[in-house]
Design a protein around this motif. Structure first.
Motif, PDB file in Angstrom:
ATOM      1  N   GLN A  26      25.058  46.080  31.732  1.00 26.87           N
ATOM      2  CA  GLN A  26      24.085  45.117  32.239  1.00 26.87           C
ATOM      3  C   GLN A  26      24.694  43.723  32.411  1.00 26.87           C
ATOM      4  OE1 GLN A  26      20.413  45.101  30.019  1.00 26.87           O
ATOM      5  NE2 GLN A  26      20.308  47.333  29.929  1.00 26.87           N
ATOM      6  N   LEU A  27      25.936  43.563  32.023  1.00 28.28           N
ATOM      7  CA  LEU A  27      26.594  42.267  32.168  1.00 28.28           C
ATOM      8  C   LEU A  27      27.115  42.095  33.585  1.00 28.28           C
ATOM      9  CD1 LEU A  27      28.689  42.118  28.879  1.00 28.28           C
ATOM     10  CD2 LEU A  27      26.407  41.190  29.295  1.00 28.28           C
ATOM     11  N   SER A  28      27.168  40.873  34.048  1.00 29.05           N
ATOM     12  CA  SER A  28      27.760  40.604  35.354  1.00 29.05           C
ATOM     13  C   SER A  28      29.276  40.703  35.260  1.00 29.05           C
ATOM     14  CB  SER A  28      27.364  39.204  35.834  1.00 29.05           C
ATOM     15  OG  SER A  28      28.035  38.201  35.075  1.00 29.05           O
ATOM     16  N   ALA A  29      29.905  40.844  36.406  1.00 24.43           N
ATOM     17  CA  ALA A  29      31.372  40.904  36.432  1.00 24.43           C
ATOM     18  C   ALA A  29      31.979  39.628  35.862  1.00 24.43           C
ATOM     19  CB  ALA A  29      31.856  41.129  37.865  1.00 24.43           C
ATOM     20  N   LEU A  30      31.353  38.490  36.129  1.00 25.11           N
ATOM     21  CA  LEU A  30      31.882  37.223  35.634  1.00 25.11           C
ATOM     22  C   LEU A  30      31.753  37.124  34.118  1.00 25.11           C
ATOM     23  CD1 LEU A  30      33.194  34.561  36.331  1.00 25.11           C
ATOM     24  CD2 LEU A  30      30.926  33.616  36.844  1.00 25.11           C
ATOM     25  N   ASP A 104      36.317  28.773  46.105  1.00 23.31           N
ATOM     26  CA  ASP A 104      36.854  29.990  45.506  1.00 23.31           C
ATOM     27  C   ASP A 104      36.868  31.120  46.533  1.00 23.31           C
ATOM     28  OD1 ASP A 104      34.208  30.609  45.740  1.00 23.31           O
ATOM     29  OD2 ASP A 104      33.895  31.149  43.635  1.00 23.31           O
ATOM     30  N   SER A 105      37.201  32.315  46.087  1.00 21.50           N
ATOM     31  CA  SER A 105      37.325  33.455  46.995  1.00 21.50           C
ATOM     32  C   SER A 105      35.981  34.058  47.380  1.00 21.50           C
ATOM     33  CB  SER A 105      38.181  34.544  46.338  1.00 21.50           C
ATOM     34  OG  SER A 105      37.546  35.020  45.156  1.00 21.50           O
ATOM     35  N   GLY A 106      34.928  33.749  46.630  1.00 18.75           N
ATOM     36  CA  GLY A 106      33.621  34.331  46.897  1.00 18.75           C
ATOM     37  C   GLY A 106      33.453  35.731  46.339  1.00 18.75           C
ATOM     38  N   VAL A 107      34.432  36.198  45.558  1.00 20.37           N
ATOM     39  CA  VAL A 107      34.351  37.553  45.004  1.00 20.37           C
ATOM     40  C   VAL A 107      33.242  37.654  43.961  1.00 20.37           C
ATOM     41  CG1 VAL A 107      35.617  39.349  43.743  1.00 20.37           C
ATOM     42  CG2 VAL A 107      36.757  38.040  45.533  1.00 20.37           C
ATOM     43  N   TYR A 108      32.927  36.549  43.306  1.00 19.61           N
ATOM     44  CA  TYR A 108      31.726  36.476  42.477  1.00 19.61           C
ATOM     45  C   TYR A 108      30.638  35.774  43.278  1.00 19.61           C
ATOM     46  CZ  TYR A 108      34.886  37.190  38.452  1.00 19.61           C
ATOM     47  OH  TYR A 108      35.814  37.658  37.569  1.00 19.61           O
ATOM     48  N   ARG A 113      27.961  38.233  40.045  1.00 17.49           N
ATOM     49  CA  ARG A 113      28.165  39.636  40.373  1.00 17.49           C
ATOM     50  C   ARG A 113      29.367  39.811  41.304  1.00 17.49           C
ATOM     51  NH1 ARG A 113      21.921  40.243  42.049  1.00 17.49           N
ATOM     52  NH2 ARG A 113      22.713  38.512  43.311  1.00 17.49           N
ATOM     53  N   PHE A 114      30.006  40.956  41.190  1.00 22.53           N
ATOM     54  CA  PHE A 114      31.187  41.269  42.001  1.00 22.53           C
ATOM     55  C   PHE A 114      30.745  41.608  43.422  1.00 22.53           C
ATOM     56  CE2 PHE A 114      34.352  44.344  43.587  1.00 22.53           C
ATOM     57  CZ  PHE A 114      35.515  43.604  43.437  1.00 22.53           C
ATOM     58  N   VAL A 115      31.448  41.028  44.414  1.00 18.41           N
ATOM     59  CA  VAL A 115      31.143  41.267  45.828  1.00 18.41           C
ATOM     60  C   VAL A 115      32.314  42.039  46.442  1.00 18.41           C
ATOM     61  CG1 VAL A 115      30.537  40.220  48.038  1.00 18.41           C
ATOM     62  CG2 VAL A 115      29.846  39.100  45.893  1.00 18.41           C
ATOM     63  N   PRO A 116      32.195  43.371  46.580  1.00 21.55           N
ATOM     64  CA  PRO A 116      33.319  44.194  47.067  1.00 21.55           C
ATOM     65  C   PRO A 116      33.883  43.740  48.408  1.00 21.55           C
ATOM     66  CG  PRO A 116      31.588  45.589  46.179  1.00 21.55           C
ATOM     67  CD  PRO A 116      31.026  44.200  46.238  1.00 21.55           C
ATOM     68  N   SER A 117      33.020  43.347  49.341  1.00 19.08           N
ATOM     69  CA  SER A 117      33.501  42.957  50.667  1.00 19.08           C
ATOM     70  C   SER A 117      34.404  41.729  50.606  1.00 19.08           C
ATOM     71  CB  SER A 117      32.321  42.691  51.605  1.00 19.08           C
ATOM     72  OG  SER A 117      31.514  41.635  51.109  1.00 19.08           O
ATOM     73  N   ALA A 183      41.494  44.160  38.355  1.00 17.91           N
ATOM     74  CA  ALA A 183      41.278  44.190  36.904  1.00 17.91           C
ATOM     75  C   ALA A 183      41.036  42.799  36.346  1.00 17.91           C
ATOM     76  CB  ALA A 183      42.481  44.836  36.213  1.00 17.91           C
ATOM     77  N   MET A 184      41.587  41.781  36.999  1.00 12.75           N
ATOM     78  CA  MET A 184      41.314  40.414  36.577  1.00 12.75           C
ATOM     79  C   MET A 184      39.843  40.076  36.764  1.00 12.75           C
ATOM     80  SD  MET A 184      40.632  37.163  38.011  1.00 12.75           S
ATOM     81  CE  MET A 184      41.265  37.232  39.682  1.00 12.75           C
ATOM     82  N   PHE A 185      39.277  40.495  37.879  1.00  9.12           N
ATOM     83  CA  PHE A 185      37.891  40.131  38.168  1.00  9.12           C
ATOM     84  C   PHE A 185      36.903  40.770  37.193  1.00  9.12           C
ATOM     85  CE2 PHE A 185      39.396  38.814  42.463  1.00  9.12           C
ATOM     86  CZ  PHE A 185      38.812  37.562  42.463  1.00  9.12           C
ATOM     87  N   ASP A 186      37.216  41.943  36.659  1.00  9.48           N
ATOM     88  CA  ASP A 186      36.282  42.529  35.684  1.00  9.48           C
ATOM     89  C   ASP A 186      36.757  42.341  34.244  1.00  9.48           C
ATOM     90  OD1 ASP A 186      38.165  44.519  35.055  1.00  9.48           O
ATOM     91  OD2 ASP A 186      37.177  46.053  36.249  1.00  9.48           O
ATOM     92  N   GLY A 187      37.869  41.622  34.070  1.00  9.02           N
ATOM     93  CA  GLY A 187      38.339  41.281  32.738  1.00  9.02           C
ATOM     94  C   GLY A 187      39.176  42.332  32.041  1.00  9.02           C
ATOM     95  N   SER A 188      39.221  43.543  32.564  1.00 11.62           N
ATOM     96  CA  SER A 188      39.959  44.617  31.883  1.00 11.62           C
ATOM     97  C   SER A 188      41.457  44.354  31.856  1.00 11.62           C
ATOM     98  CB  SER A 188      39.682  45.969  32.554  1.00 11.62           C
ATOM     99  OG  SER A 188      40.048  45.953  33.923  1.00 11.62           O
ATOM    100  N   LEU A 189      41.948  43.512  32.752  1.00 15.43           N
ATOM    101  CA  LEU A 189      43.373  43.172  32.793  1.00 15.43           C
ATOM    102  C   LEU A 189      43.829  42.548  31.486  1.00 15.43           C
ATOM    103  CD1 LEU A 189      46.068  42.711  34.318  1.00 15.43           C
ATOM    104  CD2 LEU A 189      45.087  40.555  35.146  1.00 15.43           C
ATOM    105  N   PHE A 190      43.016  41.704  30.913  1.00 17.73           N
ATOM    106  CA  PHE A 190      43.411  40.962  29.729  1.00 17.73           C
ATOM    107  C   PHE A 190      43.480  41.864  28.498  1.00 17.73           C
ATOM    108  CE2 PHE A 190      40.633  38.175  32.413  1.00 17.73           C
ATOM    109  CZ  PHE A 190      41.679  37.657  33.149  1.00 17.73           C
TER     110      PHE A 190
END
Length: 205
Positions: A26-30, A104-108, A113-117, A183-190
């Protein structure tokens, strides 16, 4: 900027404020992006936690100190609307979308929320040398293209974020891979990087 959906005591839940535990789906990507820095899982990120997070993924002491101070000082007040100034500069995870900067890139999106496009657009527009990766020059081109008029703060923030990402996570050829950026955008990279670094230490003992 580090989330790990897996950093909470319960892998399916993460505390995002002092009173409420929220399932990670339920958490946002950010929010997921920054959770890696919430070392005690209380929904608040203090400068010393930001510092520890940067050190855990390989940043040097001075670099970690610089970013821990600049990030917490820059974001704290925005994520604490209606509250008095705190000299501890806490960042409230649940309100992190309020600190989203321009240029920014607009990915959030505005809700974090994550914007795939928008993510795909990074590569369709700028990944010319390698289809699945960006060079430092291509990153610079992207950052410049995203600049908004009279948005000095947003421009600086965006430039610093991407330069830091490239510095810490580029591959041996100096490329920032698509998988790394995702992976950076969803935090899993870290989380992944911290585990890999710990494993290397154990393997050398």
């Amino acid at each position: 900027m580090y989330a790990s959906l897996l950093t909470s005591p319960n892998n399916n839940q993460q505390k995002v404020d002092d009173q409420k535990v929220v399932p990670t789906d339920q958490l946002s990507a950010l929010q997921k992006h920054v959770l890696f820095f919430d070392k005690n899982h209380d929904g608040i990120i203090y400068p010393w936690e930001t510092y520890r997070g940067f050190r855990a993924v390989g940043a040097g002491r001075l670099l970690s100190l610089f970013f821990s101070v600049s990030i917490n000082v820059g974001l704290s007040r925005t994520t604490r609307p209606g509250k008095f100034f705190s000299p501890l500069f806490p960042i409230v995870v649940k309100n992190i979308h309020m600190a989203k900067h321009g240029s920014d890139s607009g990915v959030y999106d505005d809700s974090g929320r994550f914007v795939p496009s928008k993510f795909e657009e990074i590569f369709t527009k700028y990944a010319r040398t390698h289809r699945e990766a960006l060079t430092s020059d291509e990153l610079k081109e992207m950052v410049n293209a995203n600049r908004q008029p009279e948005d000095f703060k947003g421009r600086i923030a965006s430039l610093m974020e991407w330069k830091l990402l490239h510095h810490l996570f580029k591959d041996k050829n100096g490329l920032l891979q698509r998988e790394t950026i995702r992976a950076m955008f969803d935090g899993s990279l870290f989380e992944r990087t911290e585990k890999e670094r710990k494993k290397r230490v154990i393997d050398t003992v």
